[in-house]
Write a protein that holds these residues in place. Sequence first.
Motif, PDB file in Angstrom:
ATOM      1  N   LYS A  57       0.843  -1.203   0.000  1.00  0.00           N
ATOM      2  CA  LYS A  57       0.000   0.000   0.000  1.00  0.00           C
ATOM      3  C   LYS A  57       0.873   1.245   0.000  1.00  0.00           C
ATOM      4  O   LYS A  57       1.859   1.322   0.732  1.00  0.00           O
TER       5      LYS A  57
ATOM      6  N   ILE B  75      -0.617   1.972  -5.301  1.00  0.00           N
ATOM      7  CA  ILE B  75      -1.621   1.084  -4.713  1.00  0.00           C
ATOM      8  C   ILE B  75      -2.245   1.787  -3.508  1.00  0.00           C
ATOM      9  O   ILE B  75      -1.557   2.159  -2.568  1.00  0.00           O
TER      10      ILE B  75
ATOM     11  N   CYS C 178      -5.753  -2.775  -0.712  1.00  0.00           N
ATOM     12  CA  CYS C 178      -5.887  -4.165  -1.138  1.00  0.00           C
ATOM     13  C   CYS C 178      -7.120  -4.737  -0.453  1.00  0.00           C
ATOM     14  O   CYS C 178      -7.249  -4.631   0.768  1.00  0.00           O
TER      15      CYS C 178
ATOM     16  N   ILE D  52      -6.838  -5.142  -6.169  1.00  0.00           N
ATOM     17  CA  ILE D  52      -5.778  -4.150  -5.958  1.00  0.00           C
ATOM     18  C   ILE D  52      -6.326  -2.802  -6.412  1.00  0.00           C
ATOM     19  O   ILE D  52      -6.586  -2.591  -7.606  1.00  0.00           O
TER      20      ILE D  52
ATOM     21  N   LEU E  13      -6.210   1.007  -7.292  1.00  0.00           N
ATOM     22  CA  LEU E  13      -5.382   2.130  -7.726  1.00  0.00           C
ATOM     23  C   LEU E  13      -6.291   3.358  -7.707  1.00  0.00           C
ATOM     24  O   LEU E  13      -7.515   3.214  -7.564  1.00  0.00           O
TER      25      LEU E  13
END
Length: 246
Positions: free
Chosen positions: A18, A42, A45, A54, A56
């Motif tokens: 992260k 990132i 999660c 994941i 974004l």
Amino acid sequence: MPEGPSIVILKEQAYSFKGKKILEATGNTTLIDKALLVNQKIVECKSWGKHFLICLPKLTLRIHFMLFGSYSINEQTKPNPRLSLQFAGGKALHFYACSVRMITEDLDEIYDWSGDVMNESWNPSKARKKLKAIPDTLVCDTLLDQAIFAGVGNIIKNEVLFRIRVHPESKVGKLPPRKLAELIKEARLYSFNFLEWKKAFELRKHWLAYTKKICPRCNIPFIKVPHQGKTKRRAFYCGNCQLLYR
DNA sequence: TGGAATGTTGGAAC
DNA sequence: CGTTCCAACATTCC
């Protein structure tokens, strides 16, 4: 690797990524534009059932491992990853033989978190309501229904039914209310046992039914059905102590 | 060593 | 047109 608890383990391992920026995205996936991932950080999660997510800033990668998928962290352990994400300091995430998709919609619109047996917002009453709506469905099929028990797979199915002493071919509508409640409760409970055992690398030794030949309660041979129910999955059960409701 | 397996999808068939 | 069935995907283990 595919059942829900295994995805929770991956998610927890991936937390260390992260805030990290993807420097390079490679791999043989054709379903996503890997260029869109480069220079993205990132943000989070997550997991829903057997989906690893994941997040974004503008999109989410959805990884599904199907039957054969696997992953490795930092070191590439297999040839031809489906997707590899490179980060600073030689850190990396590698995914093999899995399905990779891009999600641009709001995750809360797509995923009902309360339907994931591993999620903190898991809602047993909703599961009960869904089961009440399909009384003629075999219990073995209901446990594998990701719209009801997201994350439950064939190992968990067999173990839960053995634990609650229910024959897999029972109709869910014929279960007495107490048994129905037990089914829902054990689906989650066993999944968390699975998680702890898997973390300790001792999952297999705790199997009581899955791949087993003898019932540990009755000491008589299990019944093995290669393709049971509408889902056509392997079943291991005791014809004596697992009661058929119909 | 061929076959089966912790799974899902998409399209054909009915 | 809705439901069901089956091939396809692709890796590892026995």
